[in-house]
Design an enzyme around this catalytic site. Sequence first.
Site, PDB file in Angstrom:
ATOM      1  N   CYS A  77       0.829  -1.207   0.000  1.00 15.66           N
ATOM      2  CA  CYS A  77       0.000   0.000   0.000  1.00 15.66           C
ATOM      3  C   CYS A  77       0.868   1.264   0.000  1.00 15.66           C
ATOM      4  CB  CYS A  77      -1.004  -0.043   1.150  1.00 15.66           C
ATOM      5  SG  CYS A  77      -2.342   1.167   0.977  1.00 15.66           S
ATOM      6  N   HIS A 175      -3.861  -4.932  -0.251  1.00 21.68           N
ATOM      7  CA  HIS A 175      -3.452  -5.475   1.050  1.00 21.68           C
ATOM      8  C   HIS A 175      -3.536  -6.992   1.004  1.00 21.68           C
ATOM      9  CE1 HIS A 175      -3.125  -1.808   3.497  1.00 21.68           C
ATOM     10  NE2 HIS A 175      -4.025  -1.331   2.656  1.00 21.68           N
ATOM     11  N   GLU A 177      -2.604  -9.060   3.141  1.00 26.42           N
ATOM     12  CA  GLU A 177      -2.958  -9.569   4.471  1.00 26.42           C
ATOM     13  C   GLU A 177      -4.453  -9.499   4.745  1.00 26.42           C
ATOM     14  OE1 GLU A 177      -2.514  -5.145   5.275  1.00 26.42           O
ATOM     15  OE2 GLU A 177      -1.723  -6.604   3.848  1.00 26.42           O
TER      16      GLU A 177
END
Length: 193
Positions: A77, A175, A177
């Site tokens: 990001c 992202h 994650e």
Amino acid sequence: MKLVIINYGAGNIQSIKFAFKRLGVDAVLSDDAEEIKAADKVIFPGVGEASSAMAKLRDTGLDKLIPTLTQPVLGICLGMQLMCKHSTEGDTTGLGIFDVSVTKFSNSVKVPQIGWNEVSNLNSPLFEGIPENSHMYLVHSFYAPKCEELIAETMYDVKYASALQKDNFYGVQFHPEKSGLVGEQVLKNFLQM
């Protein structure tokens, strides 16, 4: 394997740490130059505003260290955006790893872009085993335009670079994650590099 997450006050550190823990890797959070240099892999996270994030990197000398790293480095990001040469957010000079300038989406679309979007034109071992047009989770108002280092792109207002690579440096605007199984696969692929 020693995985270090660069600690400079970025907002998404805990979720990244948990994502790697689910993969069986205990990531170390550090702003220590020697520890970062000694890592097998480095994560350069980021949620926040470009100029204040760069100021934190300059205060700790990490702005000089990061471009000299020789192991695989993954910017996430804002981390990816700071790896670019410039951002119009706060008129910020970046690390210059990627030869592209980050700019804001036009007023014709809602910003920030929040939610799931397709990632296509996948062109890197980072995306091994990930189907074309997979959906990743994104939250951002600024983007890197298409450029030579592009390894994935996304459409929102314009087609832009949702992932970049140059040498040992990788950057993803999304992202991983927070992107379910496909995001987890991106992190696995990074660990295997």
